[in-house]
Design a protein around this motif. Structure first.
Motif, PDB file in Angstrom:
ATOM      1  N   ASN A 103      -5.752  -2.747  -1.665  1.00 37.40           N
ATOM      2  CA  ASN A 103      -4.574  -2.865  -0.799  1.00 37.40           C
ATOM      3  C   ASN A 103      -4.728  -3.970   0.239  1.00 37.40           C
ATOM      4  OD1 ASN A 103      -3.211  -0.892  -2.197  1.00 37.40           O
ATOM      5  ND2 ASN A 103      -3.712   0.753  -0.755  1.00 37.40           N
TER       6      ASN A 103
ATOM      7  N   SER B  15       0.807  -1.211   0.000  1.00 34.15           N
ATOM      8  CA  SER B  15       0.000   0.000   0.000  1.00 34.15           C
ATOM      9  C   SER B  15       0.846   1.270   0.000  1.00 34.15           C
ATOM     10  CB  SER B  15      -0.936   0.013   1.210  1.00 34.15           C
ATOM     11  OG  SER B  15      -0.189  -0.027   2.403  1.00 34.15           O
ATOM     12  N   SER B  16       2.166   1.125   0.049  1.00 30.97           N
ATOM     13  CA  SER B  16       3.044   2.291   0.111  1.00 30.97           C
ATOM     14  C   SER B  16       3.512   2.762  -1.253  1.00 30.97           C
ATOM     15  CB  SER B  16       4.280   1.973   0.963  1.00 30.97           C
ATOM     16  OG  SER B  16       3.917   1.626   2.266  1.00 30.97           O
ATOM     17  N   TYR B  17       3.273   1.998  -2.307  1.00 27.98           N
ATOM     18  CA  TYR B  17       3.842   2.398  -3.577  1.00 27.98           C
ATOM     19  C   TYR B  17       2.842   2.347  -4.727  1.00 27.98           C
ATOM     20  CZ  TYR B  17       4.955  -2.616  -3.058  1.00 27.98           C
ATOM     21  OH  TYR B  17       4.907  -3.959  -2.792  1.00 27.98           O
ATOM     22  N   ALA B  18       3.117   3.197  -5.702  1.00 24.48           N
ATOM     23  CA  ALA B  18       2.308   3.237  -6.907  1.00 24.48           C
ATOM     24  C   ALA B  18       2.539   1.969  -7.722  1.00 24.48           C
ATOM     25  CB  ALA B  18       2.666   4.455  -7.743  1.00 24.48           C
TER      26      ALA B  18
ATOM     27  N   TYR C 220      10.244   0.544  -6.192  1.00 24.66           N
ATOM     28  CA  TYR C 220      10.400   0.668  -4.738  1.00 24.66           C
ATOM     29  C   TYR C 220      11.887   0.559  -4.444  1.00 24.66           C
ATOM     30  CZ  TYR C 220       8.910   0.237   0.136  1.00 24.66           C
ATOM     31  OH  TYR C 220       8.681   0.454   1.468  1.00 24.66           O
TER      32      TYR C 220
ATOM     33  N   THR D   5       6.262  -1.920 -10.584  1.00 28.60           N
ATOM     34  CA  THR D   5       6.327  -0.943  -9.526  1.00 28.60           C
ATOM     35  C   THR D   5       7.780  -0.535  -9.335  1.00 28.60           C
ATOM     36  OG1 THR D   5       5.569  -0.378  -7.303  1.00 28.60           O
ATOM     37  CG2 THR D   5       6.617  -2.540  -7.586  1.00 28.60           C
TER      38      THR D   5
ATOM     39  N   SER E 134      -1.873   5.550  -8.046  1.00 26.71           N
ATOM     40  CA  SER E 134      -1.113   5.973  -6.875  1.00 26.71           C
ATOM     41  C   SER E 134      -1.280   4.978  -5.735  1.00 26.71           C
ATOM     42  CB  SER E 134      -1.595   7.352  -6.428  1.00 26.71           C
ATOM     43  OG  SER E 134      -2.963   7.296  -6.046  1.00 26.71           O
ATOM     44  N   TRP E 135      -0.473   5.163  -4.675  1.00 29.37           N
ATOM     45  CA  TRP E 135      -0.495   4.214  -3.570  1.00 29.37           C
ATOM     46  C   TRP E 135      -1.865   4.113  -2.923  1.00 29.37           C
ATOM     47  CZ3 TRP E 135      -1.839   5.723   1.329  1.00 29.37           C
ATOM     48  CH2 TRP E 135      -1.852   7.110   1.567  1.00 29.37           C
TER      49      TRP E 135
END
Length: 115
Positions: A74, A30-33, A100, A98, A52-53
């Motif tokens: 998410n 849930s932290s990244y697009a 990260y 993604t 987006s996230w």
């Protein structure tokens, strides 16, 4: 480390629909697009859609705008690509992506649209 696994590809007639799924590993999904790209035979990989996230912002290539919808859940660590009004030119291998710290790609899922 992030692992992405796509599913949902297949053969469909022009005008039909498919929904692709991309299941992601990792507690920080849930932290990244997230995004979808595609690569047709003999062509470069191209951007299709991104989210987006939070899911609050989405972006689309002009070629798919109005026909494709990207979404995410998410709680299930999954991103989706709903593809409607498919055209033969949508035929490609579709990849989940993604970033990260590093670029992460799934293995791809084949989408074939017959005319």
């Amino acid at each position: 480390q992030v692992q992405l696994v796509e599913s949902g590809g297949g053969l469909v007639q022009a005008g039909g629909s498919l929904r692709l799924s991309c299941a992601a590993s990792g507690r920080t999904f849930s932290s990244y697009a997230m995004g979808w790209f595609r690569q047709a035979p003999g062509k470069e990989r191209e951007f299709v859609a991104a989210i987006s996230w939070s899911g609050g912002s989405t972006y689309y290539a002009d070629s798919v705008k109005g026909r494709f919808t990207i979404s995410r859940d998410n709680a299930k660590n999954t991103v989706y690509l709903q593809m409607n009004s498919l055209k033969p030119e949508d035929t490609a291998v579709y990849y989940c992506h993604t970033y990260y710290g590093l670029d992460y790609w799934g293995q791809g899922t084949q989408v074939t649209v017959s005319s």
